[in-house]
Write a protein that holds these residues in place. Sequence first.
Motif, PDB file in Angstrom:
ATOM      1  N   LEU A  20       6.826  12.357   5.949  1.00  0.00           N
ATOM      2  CA  LEU A  20       7.318  11.025   5.581  1.00  0.00           C
ATOM      3  C   LEU A  20       8.717  10.815   6.157  1.00  0.00           C
ATOM      4  O   LEU A  20       9.027   9.759   6.715  1.00  0.00           O
ATOM      5  CB  LEU A  20       7.355  10.875   4.056  1.00  0.00           C
ATOM      6  N   ALA A  21       9.556  11.853   6.032  1.00  0.00           N
ATOM      7  CA  ALA A  21      10.921  11.736   6.549  1.00  0.00           C
ATOM      8  C   ALA A  21      10.921  11.610   8.070  1.00  0.00           C
ATOM      9  O   ALA A  21      11.662  10.808   8.644  1.00  0.00           O
ATOM     10  CB  ALA A  21      11.747  12.948   6.114  1.00  0.00           C
ATOM     11  N   LYS A  22      10.057  12.371   8.701  1.00  0.00           N
ATOM     12  CA  LYS A  22       9.943  12.299  10.169  1.00  0.00           C
ATOM     13  C   LYS A  22       9.583  10.888  10.612  1.00  0.00           C
ATOM     14  O   LYS A  22       9.951  10.441  11.692  1.00  0.00           O
ATOM     15  CB  LYS A  22       8.840  13.249  10.659  1.00  0.00           C
ATOM     16  N   ALA A  23       8.807  10.194   9.769  1.00  0.00           N
ATOM     17  CA  ALA A  23       8.373   8.839  10.115  1.00  0.00           C
ATOM     18  C   ALA A  23       9.418   7.799   9.721  1.00  0.00           C
ATOM     19  O   ALA A  23       9.157   6.601   9.777  1.00  0.00           O
ATOM     20  CB  ALA A  23       7.042   8.534   9.424  1.00  0.00           C
ATOM     21  N   GLY A  24      10.586   8.267   9.265  1.00  0.00           N
ATOM     22  CA  GLY A  24      11.679   7.334   9.004  1.00  0.00           C
ATOM     23  C   GLY A  24      11.798   6.907   7.545  1.00  0.00           C
ATOM     24  O   GLY A  24      12.667   6.100   7.215  1.00  0.00           O
ATOM     25  N   GLN A 487      -8.992   9.103  -1.305  1.00  0.00           N
ATOM     26  CA  GLN A 487      -8.105   8.737  -0.184  1.00  0.00           C
ATOM     27  C   GLN A 487      -6.628   8.784  -0.576  1.00  0.00           C
ATOM     28  O   GLN A 487      -5.816   8.055  -0.039  1.00  0.00           O
ATOM     29  CB  GLN A 487      -8.475   7.352   0.323  1.00  0.00           C
ATOM     30  N   TYR A 488      -6.289   9.616  -1.532  1.00  0.00           N
ATOM     31  CA  TYR A 488      -4.902   9.870  -1.948  1.00  0.00           C
ATOM     32  C   TYR A 488      -4.278   8.710  -2.735  1.00  0.00           C
ATOM     33  O   TYR A 488      -3.180   8.829  -3.239  1.00  0.00           O
ATOM     34  CB  TYR A 488      -4.011  10.268  -0.730  1.00  0.00           C
ATOM     35  N   ALA A 489      -5.004   7.587  -2.832  1.00  0.00           N
ATOM     36  CA  ALA A 489      -4.493   6.463  -3.627  1.00  0.00           C
ATOM     37  C   ALA A 489      -5.018   6.583  -5.053  1.00  0.00           C
ATOM     38  O   ALA A 489      -5.892   7.409  -5.342  1.00  0.00           O
ATOM     39  CB  ALA A 489      -4.958   5.148  -3.007  1.00  0.00           C
ATOM     40  N   THR A 490      -4.462   5.783  -5.949  1.00  0.00           N
ATOM     41  CA  THR A 490      -4.948   5.725  -7.333  1.00  0.00           C
ATOM     42  C   THR A 490      -5.123   4.238  -7.672  1.00  0.00           C
ATOM     43  O   THR A 490      -4.684   3.368  -6.902  1.00  0.00           O
ATOM     44  CB  THR A 490      -3.922   6.338  -8.314  1.00  0.00           C
ATOM     45  N   PRO A 491      -5.710   3.916  -8.819  1.00  0.00           N
ATOM     46  CA  PRO A 491      -5.840   2.494  -9.161  1.00  0.00           C
ATOM     47  C   PRO A 491      -4.489   1.812  -9.398  1.00  0.00           C
ATOM     48  O   PRO A 491      -4.428   0.586  -9.423  1.00  0.00           O
ATOM     49  CB  PRO A 491      -6.654   2.518 -10.464  1.00  0.00           C
ATOM     50  N   VAL A 492      -3.416   2.583  -9.575  1.00  0.00           N
ATOM     51  CA  VAL A 492      -2.087   1.981  -9.704  1.00  0.00           C
ATOM     52  C   VAL A 492      -1.540   1.800  -8.284  1.00  0.00           C
ATOM     53  O   VAL A 492      -1.385   2.780  -7.547  1.00  0.00           O
ATOM     54  CB  VAL A 492      -1.138   2.893 -10.530  1.00  0.00           C
ATOM     55  N   LEU A 495       0.968   4.214  -6.285  1.00  0.00           N
ATOM     56  CA  LEU A 495       0.996   5.567  -6.862  1.00  0.00           C
ATOM     57  C   LEU A 495      -0.054   6.389  -6.119  1.00  0.00           C
ATOM     58  O   LEU A 495      -1.245   6.016  -6.084  1.00  0.00           O
ATOM     59  CB  LEU A 495       0.679   5.559  -8.361  1.00  0.00           C
ATOM     60  N   TYR A 496       0.391   7.462  -5.509  1.00  0.00           N
ATOM     61  CA  TYR A 496      -0.495   8.293  -4.684  1.00  0.00           C
ATOM     62  C   TYR A 496      -0.506   9.734  -5.188  1.00  0.00           C
ATOM     63  O   TYR A 496       0.368  10.140  -5.949  1.00  0.00           O
ATOM     64  CB  TYR A 496      -0.013   8.279  -3.228  1.00  0.00           C
ATOM     65  N   LEU A 497      -1.499  10.475  -4.692  1.00  0.00           N
ATOM     66  CA  LEU A 497      -1.582  11.907  -5.000  1.00  0.00           C
ATOM     67  C   LEU A 497      -1.503  12.690  -3.681  1.00  0.00           C
ATOM     68  O   LEU A 497      -2.020  12.211  -2.659  1.00  0.00           O
ATOM     69  CB  LEU A 497      -2.912  12.242  -5.687  1.00  0.00           C
ATOM     70  N   ALA A 516      -2.316  13.492   3.156  1.00  0.00           N
ATOM     71  CA  ALA A 516      -1.826  12.417   2.286  1.00  0.00           C
ATOM     72  C   ALA A 516      -0.681  11.670   2.973  1.00  0.00           C
ATOM     73  O   ALA A 516      -0.647  10.429   2.935  1.00  0.00           O
ATOM     74  CB  ALA A 516      -1.368  13.001   0.953  1.00  0.00           C
ATOM     75  N   ALA A 517       0.246  12.405   3.589  1.00  0.00           N
ATOM     76  CA  ALA A 517       1.383  11.735   4.242  1.00  0.00           C
ATOM     77  C   ALA A 517       0.875  10.773   5.320  1.00  0.00           C
ATOM     78  O   ALA A 517       1.334   9.624   5.418  1.00  0.00           O
ATOM     79  CB  ALA A 517       2.311  12.777   4.854  1.00  0.00           C
ATOM     80  N   ARG A 518      -0.094  11.227   6.102  1.00  0.00           N
ATOM     81  CA  ARG A 518      -0.643  10.368   7.168  1.00  0.00           C
ATOM     82  C   ARG A 518      -1.247   9.097   6.571  1.00  0.00           C
ATOM     83  O   ARG A 518      -0.985   7.986   7.018  1.00  0.00           O
ATOM     84  CB  ARG A 518      -1.707  11.164   7.936  1.00  0.00           C
ATOM     85  N   GLU A 519      -2.048   9.267   5.505  1.00  0.00           N
ATOM     86  CA  GLU A 519      -2.745   8.146   4.904  1.00  0.00           C
ATOM     87  C   GLU A 519      -1.768   7.187   4.201  1.00  0.00           C
ATOM     88  O   GLU A 519      -1.879   5.965   4.316  1.00  0.00           O
ATOM     89  CB  GLU A 519      -3.772   8.705   3.894  1.00  0.00           C
ATOM     90  N   ILE A 520      -0.779   7.765   3.514  1.00  0.00           N
ATOM     91  CA  ILE A 520       0.173   6.927   2.773  1.00  0.00           C
ATOM     92  C   ILE A 520       1.033   6.126   3.756  1.00  0.00           C
ATOM     93  O   ILE A 520       1.283   4.940   3.560  1.00  0.00           O
ATOM     94  CB  ILE A 520       1.040   7.799   1.832  1.00  0.00           C
ATOM     95  N   LEU A 521       1.443   6.765   4.849  1.00  0.00           N
ATOM     96  CA  LEU A 521       2.235   6.047   5.855  1.00  0.00           C
ATOM     97  C   LEU A 521       1.437   4.875   6.415  1.00  0.00           C
ATOM     98  O   LEU A 521       1.959   3.783   6.624  1.00  0.00           O
ATOM     99  CB  LEU A 521       2.652   6.999   6.992  1.00  0.00           C
TER     100      LEU A 521
END
Length: 525
Positions: A20-24, A487-492, A495-497, A516-521
């Motif tokens: 995540l940090a690498k992606a800014g 897919q690392y997401a939650t119903p909120v 908010l990810y896992l 997860a980092a790839r998907e969340i980004l």
Amino acid sequence: MPDILLIGGGHNALVAAFYLAKAGRKPLVLERRPLVGGCAVTEEFADGYKAPSLAHTLGPLRPSIVHDMQLERRGVQFVRPDPRLIALGGDGRPLVFSTDVQRTADAIRQFSAADATKYPEVCAALGRLAGFLDSLLEMTPPSIDAPSSSEWWTLLKLGRRFRALGKKDGFNLLRWGPMPAADLVAEWFESDILQAAVATRGIFGTSMGPWSAGSAAVLLLDAASDPVPGGSSVTAVGGPGAVTRAMADAAIEAGAEIKTGAEVAHVFVKDGIARGVVLSDGTELSGSAVISAVDPRRTLLGLVDPMDLDPTFLQRIRNYRVPGTVAKVNLALRGVPAFRGLKENATELLRGRVIVAPGIDYLEHAYDASKYGEISTAPYLDIALPSILDPSMAPSGRHVMSVCMQYAPYRLRDDASWSTRRDALGDIVLRTLEEHAPGITSLVEHRQVLTPADLEATYGLSGGHIYHGELSLDQLFTMRPTLGWGQYATPVTNLYLCGSGTHPGHGLTGGSGQNAAREILRRLK
Ligand SMILES: Cc1cc2nc3c(=O)[nH]c(=O)nc-3n(C[C@H](O)[C@H](O)[C@H](O)COP(=O)(O)OP(=O)(O)OC[C@H]3O[C@@H](n4cnc5c(N)ncnc54)[C@H](O)[C@@H]3O)c2cc1C
């Protein structure tokens, strides 16, 4: 100012924070303990003795993570011991697994000439399947309800890779996954010691015995990261704690912040969107996203208000199973124990793992006890002697033995408390070791016994489950942690896992954190 809050500082969180940090982005990792690493920590447990408190080997880590985080440049000295595994036999004859296929086949010959011939074939088949399985582990599981065009494309590519396996391997993969590991290894080999040693890969850390359906899927999942039948014994000088310390350095250098002694008490949700967290000391922190590397039950049943979750989803998370069966015993030893069947001066052979798993029935009996809430009296043990690789882990001439014991069920019969069974557990482990290494008890200067209740209370593992949730067929891939939420997401919203309770979710590979980092980004874009 941090914009993404990560709950928990285990290796998956550190990997995610790094990417995540690498992606800014500006991630802040919040860890409740005084040190990061989660289950991958090296701590002093007796004066001058340090042990890998929990995990003693690595999954192994995904090579891309080792490369991207430049772990070796940061001083991590990975060790790939050869021999990697010694299986102690019930009759005192050990089976030594080397990384070299032919050398292992030669060792197997004393137990069965047919198995010695078959072994290279099995290695080759696992190697071919591992290539395909690895691509499954690296992908974000597709949406079940409405796959996007890019997911269709990924699935198509996966279908092509599956076809490239050929009819025989493809058929084998479909057939083997749901099988009990015991049936699978019996198709390959006839000698009990070899069958059992390979089958342990299907049961380590789980609440399954070798005859449990689906244990072969765990074996294959594990083999995807390291197809050699004996399994991974990769570790690092200084234990897995040396690796997570370097991971923390890499994440900080990339721009992440890490705060230890920071326990998250609550995820703050407003209008269905995660807005931040509240720490146990009352500090409020806000962020544009919250990522939990803590297990799904603890996150969704403990940190989120149930009012913020849909009742069907809530029920599914309540049904998510975390039946811990592993205990950990760390021993401070006056010297290297002498294992039956190994030459007096066999220290060099003991750089890898040693297992007490002499046969399939032995393992199944060990498992049986746990089904009824009892501690196995003849347990399966997975052992390492990290001070052989790194003498600084013990005072001069002394040694440390790290023992994972199965089966110690989290829930004891008649709701007995683990605090009254700690000594009994330690005694069982020593009695079992004594049978294979006579005299070891007299070498013990100190012992640390961590029960499944300790794994929950000290290390934050719900139910004491080492993988944040059972690796059963109904809790893998698109169903990890639960159907439709792979897919690392939650119903909120936001908010990810990213911990081991998400795909691919087994040991210390960093796979969940990286995926997860790839998907969340992608989602936060
Ligand atoms: C005894 C044992 C032996 C094992 N052996 C092996 C092995 O040999 N090989 C292998 O590959 N794997 C092994 N594993 C499994 C492996 O260690 C785990 O699957 C892996 O470490 C999980 O990593 P993680 O980053 O997802 O979570 P964790 O390592 O569990 O990290 C989660 C972190 O969250 C923190 N936390 C919890 N609640 C909060 C909160 N409210 N606020 C802030 N922080 C919080 C915890 O303190 C912890 O640091 C073993 C595990 C155990 C327990």
